[in-house]
Design a protein around this motif. Sequence first.
Motif, PDB file in Angstrom:
ATOM      1  N   LEU A  59      -8.998  51.894  70.602  1.00 44.50           N
ATOM      2  CA  LEU A  59      -8.673  51.124  71.803  1.00 44.50           C
ATOM      3  C   LEU A  59      -9.700  50.007  71.911  1.00 44.50           C
ATOM      4  O   LEU A  59     -10.898  50.265  72.068  1.00 44.50           O
ATOM      5  CB  LEU A  59      -8.712  52.022  73.041  1.00 44.50           C
ATOM      6  N   THR A  61     -10.651  46.495  73.870  1.00 46.93           N
ATOM      7  CA  THR A  61     -10.350  45.677  75.036  1.00 46.93           C
ATOM      8  C   THR A  61     -11.314  44.499  75.157  1.00 46.93           C
ATOM      9  O   THR A  61     -12.282  44.383  74.407  1.00 46.93           O
ATOM     10  CB  THR A  61     -10.428  46.514  76.335  1.00 46.93           C
ATOM     11  N   ARG A  74      -9.744  53.420  80.596  1.00 43.85           N
ATOM     12  CA  ARG A  74     -10.278  54.310  79.577  1.00 43.85           C
ATOM     13  C   ARG A  74     -10.065  55.782  79.942  1.00 43.85           C
ATOM     14  O   ARG A  74      -9.819  56.622  79.067  1.00 43.85           O
ATOM     15  CB  ARG A  74     -11.766  54.011  79.389  1.00 43.85           C
ATOM     16  N   ALA A  77      -6.640  56.640  78.918  1.00 46.62           N
ATOM     17  CA  ALA A  77      -6.566  56.748  77.458  1.00 46.62           C
ATOM     18  C   ALA A  77      -7.182  58.053  76.970  1.00 46.62           C
ATOM     19  O   ALA A  77      -6.657  58.704  76.061  1.00 46.62           O
ATOM     20  CB  ALA A  77      -7.281  55.554  76.821  1.00 46.62           C
ATOM     21  N   LEU A  88     -10.284  59.288  69.948  1.00 44.15           N
ATOM     22  CA  LEU A  88     -10.193  57.948  70.499  1.00 44.15           C
ATOM     23  C   LEU A  88     -11.503  57.204  70.259  1.00 44.15           C
ATOM     24  O   LEU A  88     -12.581  57.671  70.638  1.00 44.15           O
ATOM     25  CB  LEU A  88      -9.906  58.007  71.996  1.00 44.15           C
ATOM     26  N   TYR A  90     -13.330  53.855  71.236  1.00 45.03           N
ATOM     27  CA  TYR A  90     -13.260  52.750  72.187  1.00 45.03           C
ATOM     28  C   TYR A  90     -14.319  51.707  71.873  1.00 45.03           C
ATOM     29  O   TYR A  90     -15.474  52.031  71.612  1.00 45.03           O
ATOM     30  CB  TYR A  90     -13.469  53.256  73.615  1.00 45.03           C
ATOM     31  N   ALA A 115      -4.655  50.091  69.877  1.00 44.64           N
ATOM     32  CA  ALA A 115      -4.201  49.567  71.161  1.00 44.64           C
ATOM     33  C   ALA A 115      -5.155  48.448  71.559  1.00 44.64           C
ATOM     34  O   ALA A 115      -6.377  48.638  71.553  1.00 44.64           O
ATOM     35  CB  ALA A 115      -4.184  50.658  72.225  1.00 44.64           C
ATOM     36  N   THR A 117      -5.929  44.690  74.067  1.00 44.00           N
ATOM     37  CA  THR A 117      -5.606  43.754  75.138  1.00 44.00           C
ATOM     38  C   THR A 117      -5.564  42.344  74.561  1.00 44.00           C
ATOM     39  O   THR A 117      -6.254  42.045  73.589  1.00 44.00           O
ATOM     40  CB  THR A 117      -6.656  43.820  76.263  1.00 44.00           C
ATOM     41  N   GLY A 291      -3.635  52.745  80.126  1.00 47.08           N
ATOM     42  CA  GLY A 291      -4.409  53.401  79.071  1.00 47.08           C
ATOM     43  C   GLY A 291      -3.721  54.635  78.540  1.00 47.08           C
ATOM     44  O   GLY A 291      -3.668  54.866  77.323  1.00 47.08           O
ATOM     45  N   ALA A 294      -0.465  53.675  76.474  1.00 51.28           N
ATOM     46  CA  ALA A 294      -0.757  53.007  75.202  1.00 51.28           C
ATOM     47  C   ALA A 294      -1.139  54.014  74.125  1.00 51.28           C
ATOM     48  O   ALA A 294      -0.645  53.944  72.987  1.00 51.28           O
ATOM     49  CB  ALA A 294      -1.882  51.990  75.395  1.00 51.28           C
ATOM     50  N   ILE A 295      -2.010  54.961  74.462  1.00 52.83           N
ATOM     51  CA  ILE A 295      -2.438  55.955  73.480  1.00 52.83           C
ATOM     52  C   ILE A 295      -1.328  56.957  73.199  1.00 52.83           C
ATOM     53  O   ILE A 295      -1.054  57.303  72.040  1.00 52.83           O
ATOM     54  CB  ILE A 295      -3.709  56.671  73.970  1.00 52.83           C
TER      55      ILE A 295
END
Length: 339
Positions: A59, A61, A74, A77, A88, A90, A115, A117, A291, A294-295
Amino acid sequence: MDRISGFRSRRFAPVVAVAAAAALTLAGCSSSSGGKKAEESEAGASAGKASTPRMTVALVTHQSPGDTFWDIVRKGAEAAAAKDNIKLVYSADPNAGNQANLVQNAIDQKVDGIAITLAKPDALKDVVGKAKSANIPVVGLNSGVSEWKKLGLMEFFGQDETVAGEALGKRLNAAGAKNAVCVVQEQGNIGLTQRCAGVEKTFSGKLQTLFVNGTDMPSVKSTITAKLKQDSSIDYLVTLGAPFALTATQSVSESGSKAKVATFDLNKQLTGAIDKGTIEFAVDQQPYLQGYLAIDSLWLYKNNGNYMGGGEQPVLTGPAFVDKTNVDAVASFAAKGTR
């Protein structure tokens, strides 16, 4: 035909709104604000985990340091990752070039899905193409509702920022506003630009734009205060994030202005301000849901071949208005970090 572009030829009923609820009990996990370094989440590893093979999802962003909005994204997610047996990873950077490098890092790590933004989509076009060439599915969230299809993303989860802005402009008309200021905390962010443009499209009064440095809250306060002192006819401040709305109320007080404050986005502190009447209303886009979906969508695609929106329509999570009439119903969820 690769597995990302292959879905383009199919047609399903478009999805324009989603209400997601986990069928399994989820274990909560606190989130810290994102930085440039990637962080792994093992949130809720013992609670209701799927029995499917372990996945790794990145993820990435455009979170700025200290922007607590992304804690909510988050958290959603992480909840989906815990349920779906996903590791995950991030990472975040407000600089578009650096964000693109973080996406490239995820590609190099051979993750199972990404994922992202799209606050500044042009800077991410090439790296999204590289992910597609590597057969890594990519979904978008939060920013880029007008650009995700052009970049070839599989799905998008968020709100149409122009539509949200138009709705807020109509709300200002109903409130009798005549001279409003749209406070923009990050120049070049396509979503923020679309919000102000949407307000201007429907607002019948005068709309000014005020740029502030969103990474320096004392500067935000002093800039807004100076603007209010300069123009006593301003009757509404429209901020584009909850922390900036709370700061704007301080500027109103310090300047002696009679301006009211409305905002996009929500958090725990903001619901209290709405309840007290220091902020009139907020436009909620449900970042937790962005979040989460998307995941979860990447797990659904890998394991079931499912995807939402038919490859043509975004999955909209907002806008919804929160004001004194419904803030009590929202406050308990905001306190948990899910609204």
